[in-house]
Design an enzyme around this catalytic site. Structure first.
Site, PDB file in Angstrom:
ATOM      1  CG  HIS A 185      -4.418  -0.075  -8.260  1.00 50.69           C
ATOM      2  ND1 HIS A 185      -5.758  -0.164  -7.982  1.00 50.69           N
ATOM      3  CD2 HIS A 185      -3.899   0.815  -7.393  1.00 50.69           C
ATOM      4  CE1 HIS A 185      -6.041   0.653  -6.991  1.00 50.69           C
ATOM      5  NE2 HIS A 185      -4.937   1.265  -6.601  1.00 50.69           N
ATOM      6  CG  ASP A 197       2.580   4.044  -4.358  1.00 51.92           C
ATOM      7  OD1 ASP A 197       2.456   5.044  -3.649  1.00 51.92           O
ATOM      8  OD2 ASP A 197       1.801   3.073  -4.314  1.00 51.92           O
ATOM      9  CG  HIS A 250      -2.080   0.834   1.286  1.00 56.56           C
ATOM     10  ND1 HIS A 250      -2.437   1.674   0.272  1.00 56.56           N
ATOM     11  CD2 HIS A 250      -2.984   1.067   2.293  1.00 56.56           C
ATOM     12  CE1 HIS A 250      -3.502   2.384   0.633  1.00 56.56           C
ATOM     13  NE2 HIS A 250      -3.850   2.038   1.860  1.00 56.56           N
TER      14      HIS A 250
HETATM   15  C1  LIG Z   1      -0.925  -3.507  -5.744  1.00 60.12           C
HETATM   16  C2  LIG Z   1      -0.932  -5.023  -5.640  1.00 60.12           C
HETATM   17  C3  LIG Z   1      -0.688  -5.408  -4.178  1.00 60.12           C
HETATM   18  C4  LIG Z   1      -2.295  -5.529  -6.108  1.00 60.12           C
HETATM   19  O1  LIG Z   1      -2.349  -6.860  -5.794  1.00 60.12           O
HETATM   20  P1  LIG Z   1      -3.562  -7.831  -6.140  1.00 60.12           P
HETATM   21  O2  LIG Z   1      -4.711  -7.111  -6.693  1.00 60.12           O
HETATM   22  O3  LIG Z   1      -3.783  -8.669  -4.936  1.00 60.12           O
HETATM   23  O4  LIG Z   1      -2.959  -8.679  -7.336  1.00 60.12           O
HETATM   24  P2  LIG Z   1      -2.157 -10.030  -7.179  1.00 60.12           P
HETATM   25  O5  LIG Z   1      -1.126  -9.952  -6.117  1.00 60.12           O
HETATM   26  O6  LIG Z   1      -3.158 -11.146  -7.120  1.00 60.12           O
HETATM   27  O7  LIG Z   1      -1.401 -10.060  -8.604  1.00 60.12           O
HETATM   28  C5  LIG Z   1      -2.002 -10.494  -9.803  1.00 60.12           C
HETATM   29  C6  LIG Z   1      -0.903 -11.055 -10.690  1.00 60.12           C
HETATM   30  O8  LIG Z   1      -0.059 -10.010 -11.139  1.00 60.12           O
HETATM   31  C7  LIG Z   1       1.267 -10.191 -10.650  1.00 60.12           C
HETATM   32  N1  LIG Z   1       1.733  -8.885 -10.166  1.00 60.12           N
HETATM   33  C8  LIG Z   1       0.991  -7.950  -9.516  1.00 60.12           C
HETATM   34  N2  LIG Z   1       1.725  -6.856  -9.306  1.00 60.12           N
HETATM   35  C9  LIG Z   1       2.949  -7.109  -9.813  1.00 60.12           C
HETATM   36  C10 LIG Z   1       4.137  -6.346  -9.877  1.00 60.12           C
HETATM   37  N3  LIG Z   1       4.205  -5.129  -9.357  1.00 60.12           N
HETATM   38  N4  LIG Z   1       5.223  -6.897 -10.462  1.00 60.12           N
HETATM   39  C11 LIG Z   1       5.165  -8.147 -10.995  1.00 60.12           C
HETATM   40  N5  LIG Z   1       4.053  -8.900 -10.946  1.00 60.12           N
HETATM   41  C12 LIG Z   1       2.968  -8.388 -10.369  1.00 60.12           C
HETATM   42  C13 LIG Z   1       1.159 -11.188  -9.508  1.00 60.12           C
HETATM   43  O9  LIG Z   1       2.364 -11.903  -9.323  1.00 60.12           O
HETATM   44  C14 LIG Z   1       0.012 -12.052  -9.984  1.00 60.12           C
HETATM   45  O10 LIG Z   1       0.507 -12.942 -10.955  1.00 60.12           O
HETATM   46  P3  LIG Z   1      -0.099 -14.454 -11.061  1.00 60.12           P
HETATM   47  O11 LIG Z   1      -1.529 -14.248 -11.473  1.00 60.12           O
HETATM   48  O12 LIG Z   1       0.742 -15.124 -12.063  1.00 60.12           O
HETATM   49  O13 LIG Z   1       0.019 -15.034  -9.674  1.00 60.12           O
HETATM   50  C15 LIG Z   1       0.175  -5.624  -6.541  1.00 60.12           C
HETATM   51  O14 LIG Z   1      -0.018  -5.224  -7.892  1.00 60.12           O
HETATM   52  C16 LIG Z   1       1.569  -5.260  -6.066  1.00 60.12           C
HETATM   53  O15 LIG Z   1       2.118  -5.927  -5.176  1.00 60.12           O
HETATM   54  N6  LIG Z   1       2.191  -4.170  -6.644  1.00 60.12           N
HETATM   55  C17 LIG Z   1       3.481  -3.736  -6.196  1.00 60.12           C
HETATM   56  C18 LIG Z   1       3.314  -2.928  -4.925  1.00 60.12           C
HETATM   57  C19 LIG Z   1       2.668  -1.592  -5.175  1.00 60.12           C
HETATM   58  O16 LIG Z   1       3.031  -0.858  -6.077  1.00 60.12           O
HETATM   59  N7  LIG Z   1       1.695  -1.253  -4.325  1.00 60.12           N
HETATM   60  C20 LIG Z   1       1.009   0.024  -4.380  1.00 60.12           C
HETATM   61  C21 LIG Z   1      -0.387  -0.102  -4.858  1.00 60.12           C
HETATM   62  S1  LIG Z   1      -1.124   1.488  -5.123  1.00 60.12           S
END
Ligand SMILES: CC(C)(COP(=O)(O)OP(=O)(O)OC[C@H]1O[C@@H](n2cnc3c(N)ncnc32)[C@H](O)[C@@H]1OP(=O)(O)O)[C@@H](O)C(=O)NCCC(=O)NCCS
Length: 370
Positions: free
Chosen positions: A255, A311, A217
């Site tokens: 996201h 971010d 987050h």
């Molecule tokens: C934001 C976030 C937590 C959303 O997570 P979510 O909706 O739960 O999505 P998931 O974790 O289920 O990810 C979906 C898929 O995309 C991939 N993925 C998501 N974000 C990714 C990233 N930043 N880099 C690489 N792969 C990513 C996951 O590995 C997953 O792959 P899979 O389907 O093969 O397992 C996630 O995109 C993330 O960790 N981003 C990086 C941290 C970040 O920037 N956070 C700020 C958000 S505003």
């Protein structure tokens, strides 16, 4: 069951709407792109709390009210001076916001007018806490706030002790506008859950700060900048390939709701570029942009609809301004406190305890044997 509550709608809200399909974010009817171009953070705070953009007279009174509540008490500053100097700025902020409740004899009062007053106070005083900690941990005396400056300008003044540069103030103001609210994001939901139990506002904001701190987050901005520093050492492409090969995430990308470009990134990318042209550290924009292009053209990111979020370019913007990396999330708090408190007020106006259930998958029928 919906793991991570994905797609679950838990309440009506008129604060903000996140359209993840079209990449549109609105605050009480106004597109964020419009607000980012034409308003100040104070006007946006007023909008989120009072559902209208203030006229000149209302804005002047609002400025004065915020400015009058920026001081931290001598007791609170003494508490801060006693904290371990290595404390993470967000941990300090979370601690001091919680401690502020002890100074408020009426802390438990959660009538809406009272919560509104406390929301203004917390919004006014949080920049003072952030700047005070930056000075205290570096062995300096905190700088007292000024009442003649706007919210962002006063923050920069307290941080540096110098008259703030208008371009820096403008960049911070824009950043604060973009982060002020975002639907039922994790920290806002956390504030609403706490309020749902009829706990006080300080507890709700403390819960929200703790939730925001995580790298999935609000902590992602710091994590994104750390990765850019590492990528600079290794080179953008080798770094990108290594991270992907190790199955790690590119911070600042992806996201839960946006499956297209985050509209806030649309504002922050050109802002980062503009700032890059004005500083000797312009390569941070180029590096971030190079990595974005690698991601945009990579099958893995295309298949999963992964784009830069707020971010991603927020990180180089704050870095080029000179904000310490571990203080990035504190600026997120400085802005999102408005959204949290606006949601707390909305929750209080139509409250019901928030209490989901878990699907029990453990054993049954065990007996204690001694
Ligand atoms: C934001 C976030 C937590 C959303 O997570 P979510 O909706 O739960 O999505 P998931 O974790 O289920 O990810 C979906 C898929 O995309 C991939 N993925 C998501 N974000 C990714 C990233 N930043 N880099 C690489 N792969 C990513 C996951 O590995 C997953 O792959 P899979 O389907 O093969 O397992 C996630 O995109 C993330 O960790 N981003 C990086 C941290 C970040 O920037 N956070 C700020 C958000 S505003």
């Amino acid at each position: 069951m919906s793991k991570g509550l994905e797609g679950i709608v838990v309440a009506d809200t008129s604060r903000s709407s996140v359209d993840g399909v079209n990449g549109v974010l609105i605050y009480h009817g106004y597109d964020i792109l419009d607000l980012g171009e034409n308003c100040s953070f104070e006007e946006v705070a007023y909008l989120l709390w009072y559902s209208k953009i203030p006229n000149g007279e209302e804005l002047a009174a609002f400025h004065a009210e915020l400015a009058s509540q920026r001081e931290l008490s001598a007791e609170m500053l003494a508490v801060m001076k006693g904290l371990p100097k290595g404390g993470h700025p967000v941990a300090v902020l979370r601690t001091i916001v919680s401690a502020l409740s002890l100074e408020d004899a009426d802390a438990e009062n959660i009538t809406i007018p009272e919560v509104q007053k406390k929301a203004i106070h917390l919004t006014a005083v949080i920049p003072t806490i952030i700047a005070a900690w930056q000075n205290i941990r570096n062995g300096r005396e905190p700088i007292a706030p000024r009442t003649d400056l706007g919210h962002a300008a006063n923050f920069v003044y307290m941080l540096t002790g110098e008259d703030p540069n208008p371009e820096t103030v403008q960049a911070i103001d824009k950043y604060l506008i973009l982060l002020a609210d975002h639907g039922f994001n994790a920290s806002t939901f956390s504030a609403r859950v706490t309020t749902g139990t009829l706990a006080d506002l300080y507890s709700a904001v403390t819960s929200a700060i703790g939730t925001l701190k995580g790298p999935s987050h609000g902590g992602a901005t710091q994590a994104a900048m750390e990765q850019f520093l590492q990528a600079q050492k290794e080179g953008a492409e080798p770094w990108f390939n290594r991270v992907l090969g190790e199955g790690k995430r590119v911070m600042g990308i992806g996201h839960r709701v946006y499956k297209v470009e985050d509209p806030r990134a649309k504002i922050l990318r050109p802002l980062a570029q503009k700032m890059a042209n004005q500083t000797s550290e312009g390569y941070w924009f180029e590096l971030a942009y190079d990595i974005e292009k690698l991601a945009r053209n990579h099958e893995y990111f295309i298949e999963r609809n992964l784009f830069p979020n707020v971010d991603y370019y927020g990180a180089p913007v704050l870095y080029m301004i000179g904000i310490p990396m571990d203080t990035f999330t504190s600026l997120f708090v400085m802005s999102r406190v408005v959204g949290w408190t606006a949601h707390v007020i909305e929750q209080l106006a139509d409250n019901r305890l928030i209490r989901p259930r878990g699907n029990y998958v453990g054993p049954r029928g065990l007996k204690v044997e001694k």
